[in-house]
Enzyme design. Structure first.
Site, PDB file in Angstrom:
ATOM      1  N   HIS A  85       0.858  -1.186   0.000  1.00  0.00           N
ATOM      2  CA  HIS A  85       0.000   0.000   0.000  1.00  0.00           C
ATOM      3  C   HIS A  85       0.900   1.242   0.000  1.00  0.00           C
ATOM      4  CE1 HIS A  85       1.078   0.015   4.219  1.00  0.00           C
ATOM      5  NE2 HIS A  85       0.512  -1.175   4.399  1.00  0.00           N
ATOM      6  N   HIS A 137       3.965   1.337   2.246  1.00  0.00           N
ATOM      7  CA  HIS A 137       5.153   0.643   1.732  1.00  0.00           C
ATOM      8  C   HIS A 137       5.844   1.495   0.671  1.00  0.00           C
ATOM      9  CE1 HIS A 137       2.755  -3.043   2.982  1.00  0.00           C
ATOM     10  NE2 HIS A 137       3.903  -3.222   3.605  1.00  0.00           N
ATOM     11  N   GLN A 139       6.636 -15.916  12.027  1.00  0.00           N
ATOM     12  CA  GLN A 139       6.220 -14.804  12.892  1.00  0.00           C
ATOM     13  C   GLN A 139       4.718 -14.819  13.167  1.00  0.00           C
ATOM     14  OE1 GLN A 139       7.826 -11.809   9.944  1.00  0.00           O
ATOM     15  NE2 GLN A 139       6.101 -10.593  10.631  1.00  0.00           N
ATOM     16  N   GLY A 183       8.969   0.648   8.725  1.00  0.00           N
ATOM     17  CA  GLY A 183       7.932   1.638   9.025  1.00  0.00           C
ATOM     18  C   GLY A 183       7.804   1.863  10.519  1.00  0.00           C
ATOM     19  N   ASP A 185       5.331  -0.103  13.154  1.00  0.00           N
ATOM     20  CA  ASP A 185       5.810  -1.213  13.986  1.00  0.00           C
ATOM     21  C   ASP A 185       7.005  -0.707  14.800  1.00  0.00           C
ATOM     22  OD1 ASP A 185       4.162  -3.567  12.884  1.00  0.00           O
ATOM     23  OD2 ASP A 185       4.929  -2.599  11.092  1.00  0.00           O
ATOM     24  N   GLN A 194       9.026  -3.314  16.670  1.00  0.00           N
ATOM     25  CA  GLN A 194       9.781  -4.126  15.704  1.00  0.00           C
ATOM     26  C   GLN A 194      11.038  -3.382  15.254  1.00  0.00           C
ATOM     27  OE1 GLN A 194       8.179  -6.517  12.228  1.00  0.00           O
ATOM     28  NE2 GLN A 194       8.654  -4.648  11.128  1.00  0.00           N
ATOM     29  N   ARG A 227      -3.494  -5.353   6.864  1.00  0.00           N
ATOM     30  CA  ARG A 227      -4.604  -5.981   7.599  1.00  0.00           C
ATOM     31  C   ARG A 227      -5.878  -5.121   7.601  1.00  0.00           C
ATOM     32  NH1 ARG A 227      -0.175  -8.267  10.983  1.00  0.00           N
ATOM     33  NH2 ARG A 227      -0.361 -10.522  10.800  1.00  0.00           N
TER      34      ARG A 227
HETATM   35  O1  PAF Z   1       6.913  -5.550   9.075  1.00  0.00           O
HETATM   36  C1  PAF Z   1       6.801  -6.522   8.305  1.00  0.00           C
HETATM   37  O2  PAF Z   1       6.139  -6.466   7.258  1.00  0.00           O
HETATM   38  C2  PAF Z   1       7.483  -7.817   8.676  1.00  0.00           C
HETATM   39  O3  PAF Z   1       7.467  -8.027  10.051  1.00  0.00           O
HETATM   40  C3  PAF Z   1       8.908  -7.950   8.114  1.00  0.00           C
HETATM   41  C4  PAF Z   1       9.821  -6.890   8.695  1.00  0.00           C
HETATM   42  C5  PAF Z   1       8.865  -7.808   6.597  1.00  0.00           C
HETATM   43  C6  PAF Z   1       9.489  -9.319   8.457  1.00  0.00           C
HETATM   44  O4  PAF Z   1       8.719 -10.347   7.926  1.00  0.00           O
END
Ligand code: PAF
Length: 286
Positions: free
Chosen positions: A34, A37, A64, A154, A157, A160, A194
């Site tokens: 989207h 990204h 994951q 991004g 997250d 992350q 999502r």
């Molecule tokens: O943020 C995501 O889309 C995923 O967690 C990633 C970093 C591509 C790892 O699969």
């Protein structure tokens, strides 16, 4: 725009680019791309310039997702993803399969994982106990395949990004981690693959995440507030959306992710909320 499907083919191409002095930027994704990204792809291009190489990886990483999560129904549209990447000027796609990313008889037979132990205990790590082990493992594998100088993630997250930055430092990957701002729809909802799961009522009520962040921001503008008190106020606001159910609301230091007892300007807030069966996350500096 070239496509590579195995770590070996990707590494060979990356080594050729490196020998030619071209810097490589990686945008790791799980596809169903989207505008959020695409803004990461633009940031990647800014980082390496016209002479550099921008690689977008598209891989829905099974490790994951917990067994109860949405791996099998995760949205996919490779044809559209390709068109978007081409239009944005990406140079290459990395599209590995499960068989090459997790070699062996099957996923159960795979045995080497990367685990970050400090920043993964709360929030997403507490709600999704195996999630970050999958993320750090696959991102390390993507780094080893694409050999990037820069990798762009991004800010949606946030945890992350912090975990990956820590892993990059701890494992001495010579890669600069860039965190780009969260892309948002006109009404403020954070862009996410999502969001495609939401029905019209859930989509409308999903703005409760950004409204919660804005309400918390307004509250701390008047002065510091105890985290427990602000947490209750945010939960009360979320309860006004009938389809919403809070998973967590947390206040913490942006860098260390350490929780705070008093929330003030500059404190970070993150929340995870179910809208029906769809779990959405968002965060921001207050
Ligand atoms: O943020 C995501 O889309 C995923 O967690 C990633 C970093 C591509 C790892 O699969």
């Amino acid at each position: 725009m070239k496509t590579y499907q195995t770590p070996a083919a990707m590494q060979r191409a990356a080594q050729v680019w490196k020998r030619a002095g071209r810097r490589i930027a990686l945008v790791p994704t799980m596809g169903f791309l989207h505008d959020g990204h695409m803004s990461l792809v633009r940031e990647a291009r800014r980082r390496v310039g016209a002479e550099g190489i921008v690689v977008v990886s598209i891989y829905v990483n099974p490790t994951q997702f917990a067994p109860s999560e949405d791996l099998s129904r995760y949205p996919r549209d490779l044809k559209r993803d390709r068109a978007l990447c081409r239009a944005e000027g990406a140079d290459a796609l990395f599209l590995p399969s499960d068989a090459v990313m997790y070699p062996g008889r099957d996923l159960g037979a795979y045995s080497t994982y990367v685990v970050e132990e400090c920043l993964t205990q709360r929030m997403e790590g507490a709600s999704r106990p195996t999630h970050f082990r999958g993320v750090t493992t696959i991102v390390a594998k993507l780094f080893n395949s694409v050999l990037p100088d820069v990798a762009v993630f991004g800010a949606k997250d946030w945890q992350q990004a912090a975990v990956i930055r820590r892993m990059t430092t701890d494992l001495n990957f010579p890669i600069r981690i860039v965190v780009a701002p969260t892309g948002r729809a006109g009404d403020g909802l954070a862009l996410s693959s999502r969001n495609a799961y939401l029905n019209p009522e859930e989509r409308e009520q999903a703005t409760v995440l950004i409204r919660s962040l804005e309400a918390a921001r307004a509250a701390v503008r008047r002065g510091p507030v105890p985290a427990a008190q602000l947490g209750k106020a945010v939960r009360r606001l979320i309860a006004t959306a009938p389809a919403a159910r809070v998973d967590y609301v947390e206040f913490f230091d942006s860098e260390s992710l350490e929780p705070v007892t008093e929330v003030r300007k500059g404190t970070h807030m993150a929340l995870a909320v179910f809208l029906g069966k769809t779990r959405l996350i968002d965060n921001g500096r207050l």
